[in-house]
Design a protein around this motif. Structure first.
Motif, PDB file in Angstrom:
ATOM      1  N   ARG A   1     -11.292  72.195  54.403  1.00  0.00           N
ATOM      2  CA  ARG A   1     -12.289  73.263  54.310  1.00  0.00           C
ATOM      3  C   ARG A   1     -11.976  74.181  53.128  1.00  0.00           C
ATOM      4  O   ARG A   1     -12.865  74.543  52.357  1.00  0.00           O
ATOM      5  CB  ARG A   1     -12.323  74.067  55.600  1.00  0.00           C
ATOM      6  CG  ARG A   1     -13.297  75.243  55.565  1.00  0.00           C
ATOM      7  CD  ARG A   1     -13.266  76.055  56.859  1.00  0.00           C
ATOM      8  NE  ARG A   1     -14.110  77.222  56.758  1.00  0.00           N
ATOM      9  CZ  ARG A   1     -15.423  77.227  56.966  1.00  0.00           C
ATOM     10  NH1 ARG A   1     -16.042  76.095  57.276  1.00  0.00           N
ATOM     11  NH2 ARG A   1     -16.131  78.335  56.849  1.00  0.00           N
TER      12      ARG A   1
ATOM     13  N   THR B   1     -18.657  69.994  58.069  1.00  0.00           N
ATOM     14  CA  THR B   1     -18.115  70.946  57.101  1.00  0.00           C
ATOM     15  C   THR B   1     -19.156  71.259  56.040  1.00  0.00           C
ATOM     16  O   THR B   1     -19.291  72.405  55.599  1.00  0.00           O
ATOM     17  CB  THR B   1     -16.832  70.386  56.458  1.00  0.00           C
ATOM     18  OG1 THR B   1     -15.855  70.144  57.478  1.00  0.00           O
ATOM     19  CG2 THR B   1     -16.255  71.365  55.442  1.00  0.00           C
TER      20      THR B   1
ATOM     21  N   ASP C   1     -21.344  73.877  57.291  1.00  0.00           N
ATOM     22  CA  ASP C   1     -20.678  75.184  57.237  1.00  0.00           C
ATOM     23  C   ASP C   1     -20.660  75.763  55.827  1.00  0.00           C
ATOM     24  O   ASP C   1     -20.695  76.986  55.659  1.00  0.00           O
ATOM     25  CB  ASP C   1     -19.240  75.056  57.749  1.00  0.00           C
ATOM     26  CG  ASP C   1     -19.166  74.652  59.209  1.00  0.00           C
ATOM     27  OD1 ASP C   1     -20.154  74.847  59.937  1.00  0.00           O
ATOM     28  OD2 ASP C   1     -18.112  74.114  59.617  1.00  0.00           O
TER      29      ASP C   1
END
Length: 377
Positions: A154, A217, A220
Motif C-alpha cells: 500500500r 488496494t 482505496d
C-alpha cells in the motif's frame, strides 16, 4: 476512403489515447520487428507480415516512410533502417495526431521510450499509468516479511501514484489469474498466508488472494483503474478474461472509482453491457483496432456501441514497441467511428450535430472527464 463532415471532424481532432506504451528507441532487425507485430508466437515458415496487422502496416504506414503502398517487407524494413529509429518514430507518431498519451510504464520500461520522450516525438503531452503488479513485485524483490506485505504494498503504491504526471493505475489480473475470483476483499489473515507462500516461492504475482488484494488496494487509492480484458498474448486464458466475470466485484465497489475496461475483444458486447448498467464502468476497443486493421475496425466499434452509453466509450491504441501501431490505431478509430456515425447521419438516424458531439466525446472528451484533466466536459 470515404469523406464526410464526421470524418473531417475526427481527422481534425487531437485524440486522447488513454492507454498505450512507449516505442522501442533503438534499431530493430527483421526478427525483432516481426516479433512486435504480433501477440502470438512465430513459427518456421511464417511471417508476421502475413497477418491483418502486417498487411495494414505495409498498406498504411509505408507511404508515411515515402514508400509505395504495399511495399514488400524487405523494402519496408530497409527504409525503416535508412531513416533510423528516431525519424521513423517521429513520422509515425505525428501521423497519429494524438494530443495526449496515457502511458503504461510497468512493462519493459528499460527498452521503451518513457512518457516524456514519447510525447516529444509526437509533439504532444503525456501522463503516466502505474501498473500495480509491477509495484507489488518490486516490493517483494526489496524484501518484506509476509505480515508486513500488505502495508508495504500500500505504501509503495501510494508513493507511485503521487509522482508527477500519474493519472491512473492498471492491473493485468486477466493475465495472472483471470477474473473468476472471489469478489470480496480478502482478510488480513488471508493476505498474510498468501504472501508467505508467494514470497518464499518468488516469481510473478499470480496468487488469487493477492490479486484480489491488489484490486481492492486500487479502490482505496481512489484513482481510475484500467483493467486489461479480452485479447492479449499467449499468457491469457481468454475464457477467464471475460469482463462479465467482474460483475459481482463491480457491485461491491459501486460508488467508488472509475473502472476502464481495455481492449475487450471478443467480449466487446459483454463490456458494453457492464458500461450500460454500472455507472463507474467505461470501455475501449484498443489493441483490437490495429490488429483487425482499418477495414474491420468499424465492425468492432459498432458492436461495442450497440448499447454503450456514448459517454462511456474511450479511444486507446494500446500501441506497444512499434510506432506503426500508434498510427494504425488512430487511423482505424477515426475511420471506423467516422463511417458508422456518418452512415447514421445519412440515414436520418442521427443528427449531424449529435454525431459530431459523439465523435468528440469518444475521441477525447470522455477520457479527459474520467481522468479529471483540463478541457473535459
Amino acid at each position: 476512403m470515404r469523406a464526410g463532415p464526421v470524418h473531417e471532424a475526427l481527422a481534425a481532432l487531437a485524440l486522447v489515447d488513454h492507454h498505450c506504451h512507449g516505442v522501442v528507441a533503438g534499431p530493430l532487425d527483421r526478427a525483432g520487428f516481426e516479433e512486435l507485430l504480433t501477440e502470438g508466437d512465430r513459427w518456421p515458415g511464417s511471417s508476421s507480415f502475413d497477418t491483418p496487422a502486417g498487411v495494414a502496416v505495409r498498406r498504411y504506414c509505408a507511404p508515411l516512410l515515402d514508400l509505395d503502398r504495399h511495399a514488400p517487407p524487405e523494402e519496408y524494413l530497409a527504409r525503416r533502417a535508412d531513416l533510423g529509429p528516431r525519424e521513423v518514430n517521429r513520422r509515425l507518431l505525428t501521423a497519429a495526431r494524438t494530443g495526449r498519451f496515457f502511458v503504461d510504464t510497468g512493462f519493459d520500461a528499460d527498452r521503451l521510450t518513457p512518457p516524456a520522450e514519447l510525447a516529444a516525438l509526437a509533439g504532444a503531452s503525456a501522463h503516466e499509468v502505474v501498473r500495480l503488479e509491477t509495484v507489488a513485485e518490486a516490493v517483494a524483490a526489496r524484501g518484506v516479511d509476509a505480515g508486513g506485505y500488505a502495508d508495504a504494498f500500500r505504501a509503495a503504491a501510494l508513493d507511485a501514484v503521487r509522482a508527477p504526471g500519474v493519472v491512473a493505475v492498471k492491473s493485468v489480473a486477466a493475465y495472472r489469474t483471470g477474473f473468476d475470483l472471489a469478489p470480496a476483499r480478502p482478510s488480513d489473515a488471508e493476505v498474510t498466508r498468501a504472501a508467505r507462500t508467494w514470497l518464499s516461492a518468488g516469481g510473478r504475482l499470480t496468487d488469487p488472494v493477492l490479486v484480489r488484494h491488489l484490486l481492492w488496494t486500487a479502490v482505496d487509492l481512489g484513482l481510475p483503474l484500467q483493467l486489461h480484458t479480452g485479447f492479449g498474448d499467449r499468457d491469457i486464458r481468454l475464457h477467464r478474461a471475460d469482463p462479465a466475470l467482474l460483475t459481482d466485484w463491480l457491485h461491491l465497489i459501486a460508488g467508488t472509482i472509475p473502472v476502464l475496461l481495455l481492449h475487450c475483444w471478443p467480449y466487446q458486447r459483454q463490456a458494453a453491457f457492464l458500461a450500460a448498467v454500472f455507472e463507474q464502468v467505461y470501455l475501449d476497443v484498443g489493441l483490437t483496432l490495429h490488429h483487425v486493421g482499418p477495414v474491420r475496425a468499424r465492425a468492432v466499434l459498432e458492436e461495442a456501441l450497440e448499447i454503450t452509453p456514448f459517454r462511456k466509450l474511450l479511444y486507446s491504441s494500446d500501441a506497444y514497441g512499434v510506432a506503426e501501431f500508434h498510427a494504425l490505431g488512430a487511423l482505424a478509430f477515426r475511420r471506423g467511428l467516422g463511417d458508422l456515425l456518418q452512415d447514421r447521419v445519412d440515414a436520418g438516424e442521427l443528427s449531424l450535430a449529435d454525431a459530431l458531439r459523439l465523435a468528440r466525446w469518444a475521441g477525447a472528451d470522455n477520457a479527459l472527464g474520467v481522468y479529471r484533466l483540463p478541457d473535459g466536459h
